[in-house]
Design a protein around this motif. Structure first.
Motif, PDB file in Angstrom:
ATOM      1  N   LEU A  63       1.198  -1.400  -0.210  1.00 25.27           N
ATOM      2  CA  LEU A  63       0.333   0.245  -0.305  1.00 25.27           C
ATOM      3  C   LEU A  63       1.162   1.441   0.129  1.00 25.27           C
ATOM      4  CD1 LEU A  63      -2.343  -1.215   3.067  1.00 25.27           C
ATOM      5  CD2 LEU A  63      -2.524  -0.794   0.571  1.00 25.27           C
ATOM      6  N   GLN A  64       0.556   2.276  -0.260  1.00 22.03           N
ATOM      7  CA  GLN A  64       1.355   3.599  -0.588  1.00 22.03           C
ATOM      8  C   GLN A  64       0.308   4.630  -0.368  1.00 22.03           C
ATOM      9  OE1 GLN A  64       0.947   1.292  -3.783  1.00 22.03           O
ATOM     10  NE2 GLN A  64       3.103   0.669  -3.381  1.00 22.03           N
ATOM     11  N   HIS A  65       1.095   5.463   0.846  1.00 23.06           N
ATOM     12  CA  HIS A  65      -0.400   6.385   1.151  1.00 23.06           C
ATOM     13  C   HIS A  65       1.478   8.002   1.115  1.00 23.06           C
ATOM     14  CE1 HIS A  65      -1.345   2.383   3.845  1.00 23.06           C
ATOM     15  NE2 HIS A  65      -2.459   2.972   2.840  1.00 23.06           N
ATOM     16  N   ASP A  66       0.527   7.976   0.339  1.00 22.28           N
ATOM     17  CA  ASP A  66       0.882   9.780  -0.477  1.00 22.28           C
ATOM     18  C   ASP A  66       0.683  10.991   0.892  1.00 22.28           C
ATOM     19  OD1 ASP A  66       2.523  12.442  -1.314  1.00 22.28           O
ATOM     20  OD2 ASP A  66       0.676  12.468  -2.567  1.00 22.28           O
ATOM     21  N   ILE A  67       1.019  11.327   2.303  1.00 22.53           N
ATOM     22  CA  ILE A  67       0.859  11.659   3.011  1.00 22.53           C
ATOM     23  C   ILE A  67       1.766  12.987   2.918  1.00 22.53           C
ATOM     24  CG2 ILE A  67      -0.855   9.784   3.462  1.00 22.53           C
ATOM     25  CD1 ILE A  67       1.246  10.102   6.070  1.00 22.53           C
ATOM     26  N   SER A  68       0.869  14.422   4.292  1.00 23.75           N
ATOM     27  CA  SER A  68       2.035  15.426   4.679  1.00 23.75           C
ATOM     28  C   SER A  68       1.514  15.325   6.318  1.00 23.75           C
ATOM     29  CB  SER A  68       2.157  16.789   4.035  1.00 23.75           C
ATOM     30  OG  SER A  68       0.430  17.110   3.854  1.00 23.75           O
ATOM     31  N   VAL A  69       2.171  16.117   7.214  1.00 23.54           N
ATOM     32  CA  VAL A  69       2.236  16.313   8.444  1.00 23.54           C
ATOM     33  C   VAL A  69       3.052  17.218   8.557  1.00 23.54           C
ATOM     34  CG1 VAL A  69       1.394  14.085   9.248  1.00 23.54           C
ATOM     35  CG2 VAL A  69       3.653  15.205   9.306  1.00 23.54           C
ATOM     36  N   PRO A  70       2.367  18.578   9.956  1.00 22.65           N
ATOM     37  CA  PRO A  70       3.246  19.433   9.646  1.00 22.65           C
ATOM     38  C   PRO A  70       5.118  18.782   9.729  1.00 22.65           C
ATOM     39  CG  PRO A  70       1.409  20.053  11.430  1.00 22.65           C
ATOM     40  CD  PRO A  70       1.105  18.321  10.395  1.00 22.65           C
ATOM     41  N   VAL A  71       6.330  19.825   8.727  1.00 23.09           N
ATOM     42  CA  VAL A  71       7.118  19.504   9.653  1.00 23.09           C
ATOM     43  C   VAL A  71       7.829  18.878  10.700  1.00 23.09           C
ATOM     44  CG1 VAL A  71       9.464  20.202   8.274  1.00 23.09           C
ATOM     45  CG2 VAL A  71       7.832  20.592   7.014  1.00 23.09           C
ATOM     46  N   SER A  72       8.045  19.614  11.781  1.00 24.83           N
ATOM     47  CA  SER A  72       8.014  19.256  12.773  1.00 24.83           C
ATOM     48  C   SER A  72       6.906  18.264  13.857  1.00 24.83           C
ATOM     49  CB  SER A  72       7.780  20.228  14.166  1.00 24.83           C
ATOM     50  OG  SER A  72       6.614  20.997  14.153  1.00 24.83           O
ATOM     51  N   ALA A  73       6.222  17.435  12.893  1.00 27.65           N
ATOM     52  CA  ALA A  73       5.774  16.643  13.400  1.00 27.65           C
ATOM     53  C   ALA A  73       6.003  14.823  12.140  1.00 27.65           C
ATOM     54  CB  ALA A  73       4.152  15.908  14.074  1.00 27.65           C
ATOM     55  N   MET A  74       7.045  15.535  11.344  1.00 24.57           N
ATOM     56  CA  MET A  74       6.638  13.979  10.743  1.00 24.57           C
ATOM     57  C   MET A  74       7.996  12.666  11.741  1.00 24.57           C
ATOM     58  SD  MET A  74       8.182  13.998   6.593  1.00 24.57           S
ATOM     59  CE  MET A  74       8.818  12.585   5.618  1.00 24.57           C
ATOM     60  N   ALA A  75       8.885  13.685  12.061  1.00 26.94           N
ATOM     61  CA  ALA A  75       9.495  12.370  12.380  1.00 26.94           C
ATOM     62  C   ALA A  75       8.806  11.440  13.729  1.00 26.94           C
ATOM     63  CB  ALA A  75      11.135  12.493  12.796  1.00 26.94           C
TER      64      ALA A  75
ATOM     65  N   LEU B 167      12.004  15.039   3.497  1.00 24.99           N
ATOM     66  CA  LEU B 167      12.182  16.312   5.352  1.00 24.99           C
ATOM     67  C   LEU B 167      12.027  17.219   5.693  1.00 24.99           C
ATOM     68  CD1 LEU B 167      11.742  15.167   8.326  1.00 24.99           C
ATOM     69  CD2 LEU B 167      14.404  15.805   8.654  1.00 24.99           C
ATOM     70  N   GLY B 168      12.005  18.333   4.515  1.00 23.40           N
ATOM     71  CA  GLY B 168      12.016  19.678   4.323  1.00 23.40           C
ATOM     72  C   GLY B 168      10.048  20.060   3.887  1.00 23.40           C
ATOM     73  N   ASP B 169       9.656  19.249   3.757  1.00 25.01           N
ATOM     74  CA  ASP B 169       8.323  19.598   3.565  1.00 25.01           C
ATOM     75  C   ASP B 169       7.055  19.154   3.950  1.00 25.01           C
ATOM     76  OD1 ASP B 169       7.705  17.700   1.969  1.00 25.01           O
ATOM     77  OD2 ASP B 169       8.178  19.387   0.299  1.00 25.01           O
ATOM     78  N   GLY B 170       7.322  18.275   4.937  1.00 28.58           N
ATOM     79  CA  GLY B 170       6.358  17.347   5.937  1.00 28.58           C
ATOM     80  C   GLY B 170       5.837  16.394   5.163  1.00 28.58           C
ATOM     81  N   ASN B 171       6.435  15.480   3.631  1.00 24.43           N
ATOM     82  CA  ASN B 171       6.326  14.683   3.044  1.00 24.43           C
ATOM     83  C   ASN B 171       6.227  13.279   3.100  1.00 24.43           C
ATOM     84  OD1 ASN B 171       6.040  14.837  -0.877  1.00 24.43           O
ATOM     85  ND2 ASN B 171       4.500  13.444   0.610  1.00 24.43           N
ATOM     86  N   ILE B 172       5.593  12.694   3.634  1.00 23.73           N
ATOM     87  CA  ILE B 172       5.889  11.168   3.854  1.00 23.73           C
ATOM     88  C   ILE B 172       5.644  10.232   3.448  1.00 23.73           C
ATOM     89  CG2 ILE B 172       6.190   9.654   5.570  1.00 23.73           C
ATOM     90  CD1 ILE B 172       4.809  11.643   8.069  1.00 23.73           C
ATOM     91  N   HIS B 173       5.834   9.654   2.344  1.00 21.43           N
ATOM     92  CA  HIS B 173       5.717   8.138   0.847  1.00 21.43           C
ATOM     93  C   HIS B 173       5.539   7.269   2.485  1.00 21.43           C
ATOM     94  CE1 HIS B 173       5.758  10.632  -2.068  1.00 21.43           C
ATOM     95  NE2 HIS B 173       7.090  11.065  -1.898  1.00 21.43           N
TER      96      HIS B 173
END
Length: 479
Positions: free
Chosen positions: A351-363, A388-394
């Motif tokens: 499954l692939q989830h192209d998601i984003s969260v606030p940058v400070s919350a990505m880790a 990591l710089g824009d909060g975009n997590i694959h």
């Protein structure tokens, strides 16, 4: 609004507009364009229309509106959410923009370049380089992704950290609206206060309210030099601290900052020929950075990167690092990052989830949510990587070995996706960071979206496309 099935007479009218080069109803010619890039969705279409210019697009859309024929715009067919794939009804006609591939340099000093929607991103890069400029958006699919598709999905890529998404790079735009009229906003105006900005509305609209046919794009000065570095870190949290350090000391010289786990590196080196680990030491996570020089007076990026990496290591922000010694090695580093999706596909269903969260919350999202998935659904393996710089997590979840893929996607796979998106909402994030909604995410989008957002999207769609012929079943859930 119900679709009309295009009969032989209607199809002959499309053929008359486009001629033999722009029309085909041959099954074997259409077949490659009926399935999305990931192979999850396969539709049917009675014809493939390939106009050569904007006037032909307009004529096709007018005819489609007259007969209420649904159109599915398509560029390189490299999208991740089946936004350019027709449904199974056989009522939707594919409208390919690939024949529209002209590029014109408008103003090299201002850095403006004009191109058709079917221009392939790699060709755009080469055209800009030929006049000493650079188009600062790139991604793994640059050899097939087209400008129209990039605009229609508001693509991001690996240079968003410094240059923004496609929305920031479009200076002008032309599109054919659902009634067949041509909307011309090609003048690259810095100020235009004439009400609603239809140009911005079309960007990211996935072809649901108009078909992008041309664009004027911003370019930036060509690079004088660059330096690509690879660092081993122990966690996403440490990578985030390293990012903040590099941004603080590297200012606008840092153009890319990507993170990936050891699991992703292993997948690439196993399945992608010619790749190998950049470091000879083991690390749980890795960071890929690119520093650039585009002004003569700047310190060379190799010197800057060396200084910053040495200082970062002294401050315990990384475990080990290396700098690419040549452009070929720099490309090899980036090949690892760009090949993760391909390697994962070779490794098995996921499954692939192209998601984003606030940058400070990505880790925190990666570290806290990954083990929950793996413990709740035994046998699954998470793989999180991205910008990591824009909060975009694959955020990918590999299926357990040996499962029936179709059953797993419909059962646990669906539940996992809902769980991931629920958690994204809890973090104040988005279930789509850069690939759009398409048909892959439309149900979850309807479930989770704010009612006001949905109501506005439906109102815009109904106002501009009252016949519902523009890429139906994508982005905008039916009321």
């Amino acid at each position: 609004m119900e679709n009309t099935v295009p009969d032989v007479k209607i199809l002959s009218e499309f053929r008359a507009i486009l001629g033999p080069k722009g029309y085909t109803d041959e099954v074997e010619m259409i077949a490659p364009w009926l399935t999305d890039w990931r192979g999850r969705f396969t539709g049917a279409a009675p014809a493939l229309l390939s106009p050569a210019n904007t006037d032909e697009v307009a004529a096709v859309v007018k005819l489609a509106a007259k007969h209420r024929i649904s159109l599915v715009p398509q560029g390189g067919n490299s999208g991740m959410v089946a936004g350019a794939t027709p449904d199974k009804s056989g009522e939707q006609v594919i409208l390919s923009l690939r024949r529209m591939n002209k590029i014109t340099v408008m103003d090299a000093e201002d850095g403006l370049i004009c191109c058709d929607a079917g221009v392939i991103l790699q060709n755009l890069h080469e055209a800009a380089a030929a006049v000493g400029r650079r188009f600062p958006l790139t991604l793994g699919g640059k050899g097939s992704a087209t400008v129209g598709g990039l605009i229609s999905t508001n693509a991001g890529g690996t240079q968003v950290l410094r240059h923004g998404t496609m929305r920031m790079l479009v200076a002008g735009l032309e599109a054919v609206l659902p009634d067949g009229s041509i909307y011309n906003a090609m003048a690259p105006l810095k100020k235009d206060n004439r009400g609603y900005d239809l140009k911005q509305l079309l960007i990211g609209a996935e072809g649901t309210v108009g078909i992008v046919t041309q664009a004027v794009l911003h370019t930036v000065p060509a690079l004088i030099d660059r330096c690509v570095a690879w660092a081993g870190v122990e966690s996403p949290a440490q990578a985030y601290d390293l990012l903040l350090f590099m941004q603080r000391h590297g200012r606008d010289r840092l153009e890319g900052f990507e993170i990936l786990p050891q699991r992703a590196l292993n997948a690439v080196t196993t399945h992608i020929a010619g790749t190998r680990p950049p470091l000879d030491t083991a690390h749980r996570w890795h960071a890929l950075m690119e520093f650039v020089q585009d002004e003569p007076g700047q310190i060379p990026p190799n010197e800057l990167a060396t200084q910053l990496l040495e200082k970062a290591m002294h401050e315990n922000l990384l475990g080990n690092a290396t700098i690419a010694s040549s452009d070929a090695q720099a490309e090899a580093f980036w090949k690892i990052r760009d090949s993760i999706a391909e390697a994962e596909r070779a490794a098995g269903p996921a499954l692939q989830h192209d998601i984003s969260v606030p940058v400070s919350a990505m880790a925190r999202f990666i570290e806290d949510e990954s083990p929950v998935i793996e413990s709740t659904y035994p046998g699954t393996k998470t793989l999180a990587f991205g910008h990591l710089g824009d909060g975009n997590i694959h955020f990918h979840v590999k299926a357990p070995d040996g499962v029936d893929v179709t059953s797993w996607y419909a059962g646990d796979g669906k539940a996992i996706t809902s769980h991931v998106y629920n958690r994204v909402r809890a973090y104040g994030g988005s279930l789509s960071a850069e690939h759009g909604i398409g048909q892959a995410k439309i149900d979850e989008f309807e479930r989770l979206a704010d009612p006001a957002r949905l109501a506005a999207l439906r109102a815009i769609k109904n106002a501009l496309d009252p016949l519902g012929i523009m890429n139906p079943g994508k982005l905008v859930p039916l009321a």
